[in-house]
Design an enzyme around this catalytic site. Structure first.
Site, PDB file in Angstrom:
ATOM      1  N   GLN A 295       8.203  37.329 -38.694  1.00  0.00           N
ATOM      2  CA  GLN A 295       8.700  36.032 -39.130  1.00  0.00           C
ATOM      3  C   GLN A 295       9.830  36.201 -40.154  1.00  0.00           C
ATOM      4  O   GLN A 295       9.789  37.100 -40.997  1.00  0.00           O
ATOM      5  CB  GLN A 295       7.572  35.198 -39.739  1.00  0.00           C
ATOM      6  CG  GLN A 295       6.518  34.767 -38.738  1.00  0.00           C
ATOM      7  CD  GLN A 295       7.026  33.750 -37.723  1.00  0.00           C
ATOM      8  OE1 GLN A 295       8.119  33.212 -37.852  1.00  0.00           O
ATOM      9  NE2 GLN A 295       6.222  33.483 -36.713  1.00  0.00           N
ATOM     10  N   PHE A 324       0.353  35.133 -27.360  1.00  0.00           N
ATOM     11  CA  PHE A 324       1.647  35.537 -27.905  1.00  0.00           C
ATOM     12  C   PHE A 324       1.400  36.194 -29.275  1.00  0.00           C
ATOM     13  O   PHE A 324       2.022  35.855 -30.269  1.00  0.00           O
ATOM     14  CB  PHE A 324       2.603  34.348 -28.035  1.00  0.00           C
ATOM     15  CG  PHE A 324       2.780  33.574 -26.755  1.00  0.00           C
ATOM     16  CD1 PHE A 324       3.721  33.972 -25.810  1.00  0.00           C
ATOM     17  CD2 PHE A 324       2.008  32.454 -26.481  1.00  0.00           C
ATOM     18  CE1 PHE A 324       3.891  33.262 -24.624  1.00  0.00           C
ATOM     19  CE2 PHE A 324       2.164  31.735 -25.302  1.00  0.00           C
ATOM     20  CZ  PHE A 324       3.120  32.138 -24.372  1.00  0.00           C
ATOM     21  N   ASP A 393       1.289  31.039 -30.438  1.00  0.00           N
ATOM     22  CA  ASP A 393       2.556  31.030 -31.176  1.00  0.00           C
ATOM     23  C   ASP A 393       3.653  31.531 -30.241  1.00  0.00           C
ATOM     24  O   ASP A 393       4.139  32.661 -30.370  1.00  0.00           O
ATOM     25  CB  ASP A 393       2.429  31.921 -32.417  1.00  0.00           C
ATOM     26  CG  ASP A 393       3.705  31.934 -33.263  1.00  0.00           C
ATOM     27  OD1 ASP A 393       4.582  31.083 -33.022  1.00  0.00           O
ATOM     28  OD2 ASP A 393       3.813  32.802 -34.144  1.00  0.00           O
ATOM     29  N   CYS A 419       8.256  27.158 -32.579  1.00  0.00           N
ATOM     30  CA  CYS A 419       9.600  27.274 -33.140  1.00  0.00           C
ATOM     31  C   CYS A 419      10.578  26.375 -32.409  1.00  0.00           C
ATOM     32  O   CYS A 419      11.789  26.452 -32.632  1.00  0.00           O
ATOM     33  CB  CYS A 419      10.076  28.729 -33.093  1.00  0.00           C
ATOM     34  SG  CYS A 419      10.132  29.428 -31.429  1.00  0.00           S
TER      35      CYS A 419
END
Length: 463
Positions: A295, A324, A393, A419
């Site tokens: 990240q 993921f 994710d 995201c």
């Protein structure tokens, strides 16, 4: 399409804001004489029907509730694009940008907007996408998760360009709206070990034999070390390698070389070293390579992991599926609370490193699988098991293909970290409208302050 109107200047009132952080206004492209414009796109100052024809114009650098003078940059048939050249009536949310390169560099788009207003705008983007694309409404809005505003960025890809006319090397991000590198002195959002060294890096490369054959530097920052990966198109001379080693020794930076693809990345100096980040609240440390996905915002990531686990409300007897999973950013912390966690990731080397991290952390209640989640195979062992909770994710493409399989597993709760609000909204629509789940809550996390990027999190439960 004629470009006769390109460069024309006029005034507009900003009435909206796009998901790409541009102001929205409307203007009459035929009303040329009003603003001193000679002729409209068609060569006449009025349309044949004599009526006003309002046209949307998207304005870089403008905020809602402002009146601005703009220059037309890209005329189109159905809309126009423009840039601010003067703010006539500023928004109460307008602030002075901290970065001297703001407006030229394409790395940030919102430094001129108060940080609290940035959050409000991002929440609006999330809710608009859920409503319009997913046809769903969140039952509650989670408080926005916020972290540091400056020097937060731990990952980045810096462009490198030798410019003979300037007799120096530029290092940084591309100009807004062009393929050219911006002439940057420093970057306010990059972690300081790199953000304050852009000129220094340019001078370093400018003194190398390979100054014209190094196109980029990959940046990866851990808790205790910063790594720079120099992509080079030709083999480096011995003198160039010595120069890089000397620089690394002076600065403490870890230098890697990449002659070809990502699998060719190798360490130059120091000969040994570690990149890692810690999640102290969960007694977890995750080691990574400089080209691994981690990240961007390290401190916010800690809070994001805490939030996701609290929303999942994992009980000691529960089994959790992490999709993921990457290096185990969520897998390993969840394993501290659950009976078992199964992590699935499409990249085999990352799965291997995630398993190694579990072993280094003394975690024995995880299993790690390689799986293509964009082409799910129901025959895989992990897909035939039952899970109490699921966390996912995915990348920007979302997780549409796996959604029906998740619903069949009938978990008591799903937490989706996203995201991309558009693909989150699409996938939420699948769960809610096709598989009888509720969107219990959703909210934004400011992973990328001063940009239009929207990171978000959503919680689903069966109806």
């Amino acid at each position: 399409m004629s470009n006769k109107r390109k460069g024309l200047i006029f005034e507009v009132d900003i009435t909206g804001f796009t998901h790409e952080a541009r102001g929205v206004a409307h203007h009459d492209p035929f009303a040329g004489s009003k603003w001193g414009i000679a002729e409209g796109e068609s060569g006449r100052t009025q349309p044949k029907d004599g009526l006003r024809h309002e046209k949307a114009v998207f304005v870089d650098g403008a905020l809602p509730a402002e009146r601005v003078k703009v220059r037309l940059t890209k005329p189109h048939r159905r809309f126009d694009e423009a840039e601010v050249i003067e703010v006539i009536t500023p928004s109460p949310d307008r602030v002075e940008a901290k970065c001297a390169h703001f407006g030229v560099c394409g790395g940030c788009s919102l430094q001129h907007m108060r940080d609290s207003a940035q959050i409000d705008a991002k929440q609006g983007v999330l809710l608009d996408n859920l409503r319009q694309l997913g046809k769903v409404e969140a039952e509650s809005l989670l408080p926005a998760l916020r972290g540091p505003l400056w020097a937060y960025r731990r990952r980045g890809r810096l462009g490198v360009k030798w410019v003979p006319k300037k007799n120096r090397v530029l290092v940084g991000f591309r100009e807004r709206g062009t393929p050219y590198l911006a002439d940057l002195r420093r970057c306010e959002v990059l972690e300081a070990s790199v953000g304050e060294r852009l000129e220094e890096l340019g001078a370093l490369i400018g003194g190398m034999d390979a100054r014209s054959t190094i196109p980029q530097i990959e940046v990866a920052v851990g808790d205790e070390a910063t790594a720079l990966v120099f992509r080079h198109m030709e083999a480096l001379s011995e003198a160039d390698c010595e120069r890089l080693v000397d620089y690394a020794m002076q600065t403490g930076l870890h230098i890697f070389l990449q002659p070809q693809g990502p699998d060719t990345v190798h360490r130059l100096w120091p000969e040994q070293g570690e990149l890692f980040y810690a999640l102290p609240a969960h007694d977890v440390r995750i080691d990574f390579l400089p080209v691994d996905f981690t990240q961007v915002n390290g401190l916010l990531n800690r809070d994001m992991v805490d939030l996701a686990l609290n929303l999942l409300d994992i009980q000691p007897n529960e089994r959790v599926l992490d999709l993921f999973a990457g290096l185990g950013n969520f897998t390993l912390p969840m394993a501290r609370r659950a009976a078992e966690v199964v992590g699935v990731e499409g990249d085999a080397p990352m799965v291997r490193r995630g398993q190694e991290s579990a072993e280094r952390n003394g975690i024995t209640n995880t299993r790690h699988f390689v799986g293509n989640l964009f082409e799910p195979d129901p025959k895989q062992a992990w897909m035939q098991e039952k899970y109490d909770k699921i966390l996912l994710d995915p990348p920007r493409a979302g997780a549409m293909e796996i959604m029906p399989f998740l619903a069949k597993m009938k978990p008591k709760r799903i937490v989706y970290v996203s995201c991309n609000p558009a693909t989150l909204a699409r996938d939420a629509g699948i769960l809610v409208n096709e598989h009888r789940y509720r969107l219990v809550a959703a909210g934004v996390m400011d992973m990328f302050p001063h940009t239009a990027h929207v990171e978000s999190i959503a919680v689903f439960e069966p109806k």
